[in-house]
Motif scaffolding. Sequence first.
Motif, mmCIF file in Angstrom:
data_model
loop_
_atom_site.group_PDB
_atom_site.id
_atom_site.type_symbol
_atom_site.label_atom_id
_atom_site.label_comp_id
_atom_site.label_asym_id
_atom_site.label_seq_id
_atom_site.Cartn_x
_atom_site.Cartn_y
_atom_site.Cartn_z
ATOM 1 N N GLN A 1 0.845 -1.191 0.000
ATOM 2 C CA GLN A 1 0.000 0.000 0.000
ATOM 3 C C GLN A 1 0.876 1.234 0.000
ATOM 4 O OE1 GLN A 1 -2.887 0.220 3.184
ATOM 5 N NE2 GLN A 1 -4.148 1.616 2.001
ATOM 6 N N ALA A 2 0.793 1.977 -1.080
ATOM 7 C CA ALA A 2 1.522 3.233 -1.211
ATOM 8 C C ALA A 2 0.709 4.355 -0.566
ATOM 9 C CB ALA A 2 1.778 3.531 -2.681
ATOM 10 N N PRO A 3 1.369 5.448 -0.191
ATOM 11 C CA PRO A 3 0.654 6.567 0.429
ATOM 12 C C PRO A 3 -0.474 7.079 -0.457
ATOM 13 C CG PRO A 3 3.021 6.861 0.662
ATOM 14 C CD PRO A 3 2.828 5.685 -0.243
ATOM 15 N N GLY A 4 -1.649 7.194 0.125
ATOM 16 C CA GLY A 4 -2.784 7.720 -0.611
ATOM 17 C C GLY A 4 -3.422 6.763 -1.593
ATOM 18 N N LYS A 5 -2.971 5.525 -1.599
ATOM 19 C CA LYS A 5 -3.507 4.542 -2.548
ATOM 20 C C LYS A 5 -4.070 3.341 -1.810
ATOM 21 C CE LYS A 5 -0.509 5.738 -6.439
ATOM 22 N NZ LYS A 5 0.401 5.196 -7.491
ATOM 23 N N GLU A 6 -4.870 2.564 -2.524
ATOM 24 C CA GLU A 6 -5.407 1.347 -1.946
ATOM 25 C C GLU A 6 -4.338 0.254 -1.920
ATOM 26 O OE1 GLU A 6 -10.106 1.869 -3.229
ATOM 27 O OE2 GLU A 6 -8.945 0.154 -3.928
ATOM 28 N N ARG A 7 -4.522 -0.693 -1.037
ATOM 29 C CA ARG A 7 -3.615 -1.830 -0.970
ATOM 30 C C ARG A 7 -3.773 -2.666 -2.236
ATOM 31 N NH1 ARG A 7 -3.425 -4.729 4.707
ATOM 32 N NH2 ARG A 7 -5.614 -5.154 4.188
ATOM 33 N N GLU A 8 -2.636 -3.098 -2.797
ATOM 34 C CA GLU A 8 -2.669 -3.851 -4.042
ATOM 35 C C GLU A 8 -1.853 -5.128 -3.936
ATOM 36 O OE1 GLU A 8 -0.947 -1.481 -7.166
ATOM 37 O OE2 GLU A 8 1.099 -1.837 -6.470
ATOM 38 N N PHE A 9 -2.199 -6.061 -4.786
ATOM 39 C CA PHE A 9 -1.541 -7.357 -4.838
ATOM 40 C C PHE A 9 -0.159 -7.245 -5.459
ATOM 41 C CE2 PHE A 9 -0.897 -11.767 -5.560
ATOM 42 C CZ PHE A 9 -0.501 -11.938 -6.881
ATOM 43 N N ALA A 10 0.808 -8.003 -4.913
ATOM 44 C CA ALA A 10 2.136 -8.075 -5.514
ATOM 45 C C ALA A 10 2.466 -9.508 -5.955
ATOM 46 C CB ALA A 10 3.184 -7.567 -4.539
ATOM 47 N N ALA A 11 2.348 -10.472 -5.039
ATOM 48 C CA ALA A 11 2.741 -11.839 -5.374
ATOM 49 C C ALA A 11 2.055 -12.831 -4.434
ATOM 50 C CB ALA A 11 4.252 -12.006 -5.260
ATOM 51 N N THR A 12 1.898 -14.067 -4.913
ATOM 52 C CA THR A 12 1.348 -15.115 -4.075
ATOM 53 C C THR A 12 2.040 -16.434 -4.395
ATOM 54 O OG1 THR A 12 -0.692 -16.183 -3.308
ATOM 55 C CG2 THR A 12 -0.533 -15.706 -5.651
ATOM 56 N N ILE A 13 2.061 -17.335 -3.422
ATOM 57 C CA ILE A 13 2.687 -18.632 -3.583
ATOM 58 C C ILE A 13 1.781 -19.688 -2.965
ATOM 59 C CG2 ILE A 13 4.028 -18.423 -1.434
ATOM 60 C CD1 ILE A 13 6.347 -19.847 -2.963
ATOM 61 N N SER A 14 1.728 -20.838 -3.613
ATOM 62 C CA SER A 14 0.838 -21.902 -3.159
ATOM 63 C C SER A 14 1.358 -22.576 -1.894
ATOM 64 C CB SER A 14 0.679 -22.949 -4.265
ATOM 65 O OG SER A 14 1.935 -23.578 -4.511
ATOM 66 N N TRP A 15 0.531 -23.427 -1.316
ATOM 67 C CA TRP A 15 0.854 -24.149 -0.083
ATOM 68 C C TRP A 15 2.155 -24.941 -0.215
ATOM 69 C CZ3 TRP A 15 0.921 -29.595 0.241
ATOM 70 C CH2 TRP A 15 0.591 -30.235 -0.960
ATOM 71 N N SER A 16 2.399 -25.502 -1.387
ATOM 72 C CA SER A 16 3.578 -26.347 -1.583
ATOM 73 C C SER A 16 4.790 -25.564 -2.047
ATOM 74 C CB SER A 16 3.268 -27.421 -2.624
ATOM 75 O OG SER A 16 3.025 -26.806 -3.884
ATOM 76 N N GLY A 17 4.555 -24.347 -2.530
ATOM 77 C CA GLY A 17 5.645 -23.575 -3.113
ATOM 78 C C GLY A 17 5.867 -23.870 -4.584
ATOM 79 N N ASN A 18 5.065 -24.762 -5.149
ATOM 80 C CA ASN A 18 5.275 -25.168 -6.536
ATOM 81 C C ASN A 18 4.666 -24.218 -7.558
ATOM 82 O OD1 ASN A 18 6.707 -27.433 -5.804
ATOM 83 N ND2 ASN A 18 4.945 -28.801 -5.865
ATOM 84 N N SER A 19 3.796 -23.336 -7.137
ATOM 85 C CA SER A 19 3.239 -22.375 -8.088
ATOM 86 C C SER A 19 3.219 -20.987 -7.467
ATOM 87 C CB SER A 19 1.836 -22.784 -8.534
ATOM 88 O OG SER A 19 0.930 -22.746 -7.464
ATOM 89 N N THR A 20 3.430 -20.010 -8.332
ATOM 90 C CA THR A 20 3.458 -18.604 -7.931
ATOM 91 C C THR A 20 2.682 -17.769 -8.937
ATOM 92 O OG1 THR A 20 5.530 -18.257 -9.130
ATOM 93 C CG2 THR A 20 5.704 -18.797 -6.781
ATOM 94 N N HIS A 21 2.324 -16.575 -8.512
ATOM 95 C CA HIS A 21 1.595 -15.657 -9.389
ATOM 96 C C HIS A 21 1.985 -14.243 -8.992
ATOM 97 C CE1 HIS A 21 -1.577 -14.234 -12.005
ATOM 98 N NE2 HIS A 21 -2.097 -13.530 -11.021
#
Length: 129
Positions: free
Chosen positions: A39-59
């Motif tokens: 979340q940058a100043p004055g902006k809404e919180r935004e997505f950056a990265a995610t990782i699955s339970w196993s670590g085998n997939s990311t987005h």
Amino acid sequence: QVQLVESGGGLVQAGGSLRLSCAASGRAFSGYALGWFRQAPGKEREFAATISWSGNSTHYSDSVKGRFTISRDNAKNTVSLQMNNLKPEDTAVYYCAAVWAPYRSASDYYASQTRFPYWGQGTQVTVSS
């Protein structure tokens, strides 16, 4: 339930690197999908990265793809975000988040903060030009 604590934020010049870490406490860490939001100043919180339970997939979001790398160590109950080639527009408070999601792959389904019920307090990243 899981508790999350971020660390590793700081001040860096444009083009530099930082590595954020998030330590989790609680049971069955390996069953959680994990995400980093910002979340940058004055902006809404935004997505950056995610990782699955196993670590085998990311987005990743388009804005960080190719520069940031998310990883996890289920033995140490940690998730990390390696940030390279940082830009002033990456300046934000970075939050670690978790959701119970065993056997699910990382995808844009987890690009929404509404999917994540557990959050850390955040760590500040400031990139100077």
